[in-house]
Every structure is written in C-alpha cells, then in structure tokens.
Scaffold this motif. Sequence first.
Motif, PDB file in Angstrom:
ATOM      1  N   ILE A  39      -2.154  10.747   9.552  1.00 33.18           N
ATOM      2  CA  ILE A  39      -1.137  10.006  10.663  1.00 33.18           C
ATOM      3  C   ILE A  39       0.115  10.784  10.511  1.00 33.18           C
ATOM      4  N   MET A  40       0.644  11.063   9.305  1.00 33.30           N
ATOM      5  CA  MET A  40       2.112  11.666   9.059  1.00 33.30           C
ATOM      6  C   MET A  40       2.139  12.864   9.801  1.00 33.30           C
ATOM      7  N   GLN A  41       1.210  13.708   9.915  1.00 36.14           N
ATOM      8  CA  GLN A  41       1.208  15.034  10.752  1.00 36.14           C
ATOM      9  C   GLN A  41       0.815  14.772  12.032  1.00 36.14           C
ATOM     10  N   TYR A  42      -0.091  13.616  12.641  1.00 36.09           N
ATOM     11  CA  TYR A  42       0.126  13.453  14.242  1.00 36.09           C
ATOM     12  C   TYR A  42       1.444  13.313  14.461  1.00 36.09           C
ATOM     13  N   LEU A  43       2.151  12.274  13.758  1.00 32.72           N
ATOM     14  CA  LEU A  43       3.261  11.708  14.258  1.00 32.72           C
ATOM     15  C   LEU A  43       4.277  13.139  14.611  1.00 32.72           C
ATOM     16  N   CYS A  44       4.479  13.725  13.837  1.00 29.93           N
ATOM     17  CA  CYS A  44       5.266  15.071  13.644  1.00 29.93           C
ATOM     18  C   CYS A  44       4.725  16.056  14.825  1.00 29.93           C
ATOM     19  N   ASN A  45       3.430  16.199  14.851  1.00 30.36           N
ATOM     20  CA  ASN A  45       2.942  16.936  15.915  1.00 30.36           C
ATOM     21  C   ASN A  45       3.346  16.449  17.355  1.00 30.36           C
ATOM     22  N   ARG A  46       2.984  15.112  17.385  1.00 29.33           N
ATOM     23  CA  ARG A  46       3.015  14.498  18.781  1.00 29.33           C
ATOM     24  C   ARG A  46       4.466  14.354  19.058  1.00 29.33           C
ATOM     25  N   TYR A  47       5.240  13.739  18.247  1.00 34.83           N
ATOM     26  CA  TYR A  47       6.587  13.354  18.589  1.00 34.83           C
ATOM     27  C   TYR A  47       7.775  13.956  18.123  1.00 34.83           C
ATOM     28  N   ALA A  48       7.565  14.951  17.220  1.00 39.02           N
ATOM     29  CA  ALA A  48       8.668  15.635  16.798  1.00 39.02           C
ATOM     30  C   ALA A  48       8.335  17.046  16.133  1.00 39.02           C
ATOM     31  N   PRO A  49       7.638  17.674  17.345  1.00 36.66           N
ATOM     32  CA  PRO A  49       7.159  19.178  16.880  1.00 36.66           C
ATOM     33  C   PRO A  49       8.109  19.861  16.306  1.00 36.66           C
ATOM     34  N   ASP A  50       9.565  19.732  16.651  1.00 39.60           N
ATOM     35  CA  ASP A  50      10.338  20.682  15.936  1.00 39.60           C
ATOM     36  C   ASP A  50      11.129  20.393  14.571  1.00 39.60           C
ATOM     37  N   SER A  51      10.409  19.050  14.136  1.00 42.55           N
ATOM     38  CA  SER A  51      11.143  18.501  13.086  1.00 42.55           C
ATOM     39  C   SER A  51      10.993  19.541  11.833  1.00 42.55           C
ATOM     40  N   THR A  52      11.708  19.488  10.922  1.00 41.94           N
ATOM     41  CA  THR A  52      11.882  20.098   9.737  1.00 41.94           C
ATOM     42  C   THR A  52      10.772  19.567   8.550  1.00 41.94           C
ATOM     43  N   LEU A  53      10.602  18.165   9.100  1.00 41.14           N
ATOM     44  CA  LEU A  53       9.586  17.528   8.191  1.00 41.14           C
ATOM     45  C   LEU A  53       8.171  17.940   7.907  1.00 41.14           C
ATOM     46  N   TYR A  54       7.826  18.671   9.178  1.00 37.65           N
ATOM     47  CA  TYR A  54       6.611  19.319   8.925  1.00 37.65           C
ATOM     48  C   TYR A  54       6.675  20.654   9.580  1.00 37.65           C
ATOM     49  N   PRO A  55       7.047  21.745   8.777  1.00 43.99           N
ATOM     50  CA  PRO A  55       7.632  23.138   9.391  1.00 43.99           C
ATOM     51  C   PRO A  55       6.723  23.673  10.321  1.00 43.99           C
ATOM     52  N   LYS A  56       7.191  24.551  11.048  1.00 46.36           N
ATOM     53  CA  LYS A  56       6.359  25.096  11.808  1.00 46.36           C
ATOM     54  C   LYS A  56       5.865  26.501  11.401  1.00 46.36           C
ATOM     55  N   ASP A  57       6.502  27.155  10.436  1.00 53.45           N
ATOM     56  CA  ASP A  57       6.335  28.245   9.689  1.00 53.45           C
ATOM     57  C   ASP A  57       4.934  28.242   9.008  1.00 53.45           C
ATOM     58  N   SER A  93       0.834  -1.348   0.118  1.00 55.35           N
ATOM     59  CA  SER A  93      -0.157  -0.081  -0.047  1.00 55.35           C
ATOM     60  C   SER A  93       0.803   1.262  -0.059  1.00 55.35           C
ATOM     61  N   GLY A  94       0.544   2.310  -1.054  1.00 55.74           N
ATOM     62  CA  GLY A  94       1.377   3.449  -1.030  1.00 55.74           C
ATOM     63  C   GLY A  94       1.195   4.479   0.138  1.00 55.74           C
ATOM     64  N   PRO A  95      -0.075   4.482   0.658  1.00 62.51           N
ATOM     65  CA  PRO A  95      -0.110   5.140   1.977  1.00 62.51           C
ATOM     66  C   PRO A  95       0.462   4.665   3.053  1.00 62.51           C
ATOM     67  N   VAL A  96       0.410   3.379   3.288  1.00 67.13           N
ATOM     68  CA  VAL A  96       1.229   2.758   4.248  1.00 67.13           C
ATOM     69  C   VAL A  96       2.593   3.127   4.046  1.00 67.13           C
ATOM     70  N   ARG A  97       3.423   3.099   2.979  1.00 71.08           N
ATOM     71  CA  ARG A  97       4.853   3.283   2.767  1.00 71.08           C
ATOM     72  C   ARG A  97       5.004   4.553   3.133  1.00 71.08           C
ATOM     73  N   ALA A  98       4.212   5.650   2.697  1.00 70.02           N
ATOM     74  CA  ALA A  98       4.371   6.885   3.260  1.00 70.02           C
ATOM     75  C   ALA A  98       4.528   7.077   4.595  1.00 70.02           C
ATOM     76  N   VAL A  99       3.728   6.552   5.294  1.00 66.60           N
ATOM     77  CA  VAL A  99       3.627   6.638   6.900  1.00 66.60           C
ATOM     78  C   VAL A  99       4.998   5.931   7.447  1.00 66.60           C
ATOM     79  N   TRP A 100       5.199   4.819   6.734  1.00 62.87           N
ATOM     80  CA  TRP A 100       6.480   3.908   7.152  1.00 62.87           C
ATOM     81  C   TRP A 100       7.912   4.801   7.123  1.00 62.87           C
ATOM     82  N   MET A 101       7.907   5.536   5.810  1.00 61.45           N
ATOM     83  CA  MET A 101       8.947   6.329   5.444  1.00 61.45           C
ATOM     84  C   MET A 101       9.125   7.429   6.677  1.00 61.45           C
ATOM     85  N   THR A 102       7.793   8.095   7.135  1.00 57.18           N
ATOM     86  CA  THR A 102       7.907   9.215   8.028  1.00 57.18           C
ATOM     87  C   THR A 102       8.268   8.382   9.528  1.00 57.18           C
TER      88      THR A 102
END
Length: 219
Positions: free
Chosen positions: A70-88, A11-20
């Motif tokens: 899911i990808m947005q949640y993982l960044c917000n919850r576990y890596a809020p400072d990550s550039t993967l989901y920029p804060k700006d 599944s593509g959506p799964v692999r997107a989350v897995w890479m995150t």
Amino acid sequence: MPIDLYFNRFSGPVRAVWMTIRQLKLDVNFKPVDLAVGEQLKPEFLALNPLHTVPTLVDDGFALWESRAIMQYLCNRYAPDSTLYPKDPKQRALVDRSLNFDLTLLGQIEAVIFAPVFSGAPPSADTVTALNNSLKNLDQVLIKQNKYLVGDQLTLADLSLLAYWMYLEKSHTDVSAYPNYQRWVAGLQAELPYYDEVNGISQTEWDQEMARYMASVAK
Ligand SMILES: N[C@@H](CCC(=O)N[C@@H](CS)C(=O)NCC(=O)O)C(=O)O
C-alpha cells in the motif's frame, strides 16, 4: 473517487500506512474496523480482502492489502517524485530491503510478544534469540545511518519500521542493548509532526484493547 483506508489504530501495519498518508498529505477517508468484535470477518469486508487484515486500501474500486504494498502504491500513484520512495534503483532497492527486513522482524515480534499473550505459554528460546539477533543487526546498521535507515532522507523504510516501535514499548521489551535503534526512534518521534496523532496510544488504552481482543479470541 475518494481513497478509503480500512484501519485500526492499534495495528502497526496500519500506522505505517497512516504515517505515509500524512507525509504525502493525501486526502483519505478513514474507515475503522473493530478487530476485537470481528468486524474484519463481515462479508462486505471479506469481499474487499479475503485475508481479513487491516490495513486495506480501496482506491477507485482497486482494493489492496499488505501495508508495504500500500505504501509503495501510494507513492507510485500519487507522489512519483517523492523522496519517500526514491526513484534511483539502488536507493529504492535499499528501501525495499529494509521493508523486507521489517516484515521478518514483525513475525519475530509476534512470536515473542503476541503469541505468548494469547497462548499463555512463554516464548521459546529460539524465537527470543531470533528477535534479539534482528534488533542487534538493526542496531549495527543504524551505527552508520545517523538519522534515517536509507541515505540522508526520510523514506518508507523509516515509516514502516517506526510503526513497530510501539509493540516493543507497550510490552516493556528491554531495548537497552540497542542504543542506535533508540536514538533513531527518538529522532523520528521529534521530527515527524504527525507522530503523536498516529501513534499516541497510552499504556492504559493499549492494555484495555489487548484485553478486549483476548476476550473476543477466547469466545
Ligand atoms: N503483513 C500484513 C499484516 C496485516 C495484519 O496482520 N493485520 C492485523 C492487525 S495488525 C489484522 O488485521 N488482523 C486481523 C485478522 O487477521 O483477522 C501487513 O503488513 O499489512
């Protein structure tokens, strides 16, 4: 409490989350769901996700489906400072825009590549035109964006869109008209150390899985 990810590697959506998950180096319990035998329709899975789709994440009793959420949640919850989901706000909006774009693209890929396989009828000219237009638009965007879709760093936008490349590759879709898209894919394939772990599916494995899935749908 561990984080559980209900997944299926085709599944593509799964692999997107897995890479995150790999990019954020999160400790996650992977729970396979065999879609070809209908495991997603078991009552215990439906209790978590009535839409019976993978990926589904369960974090300390909180169940979430839809890969982008899911990808947005993982960044917000576990890596809020990550550039993967920029804060700006503006940079984040550009990432969100791309995630919306690739959700549309996924629907077009399904209409052109998957629906015909299951129905036995060729895709309509309209659906082919829509997919080609989206790929052309993407290619135009990537003329200006050299390495990544947004800014000059890897973001969720890249990981989500990249996960769908396999659908085009395995269906032998002609992408020769989209050189910037091809360059972007090749750059990320070379850069991401987990690319093959997550996306390393051979043509034979892919064809066999599609045949298994079609046989189960036909029953
Ligand atoms: N928009 C959803 C799509 C999820 C989806 O359709 N997953 C498929 C596999 S690629 C699935 O679980 N299909 C099984 C079913 O619908 O029963 C996302 O991004 O997570």
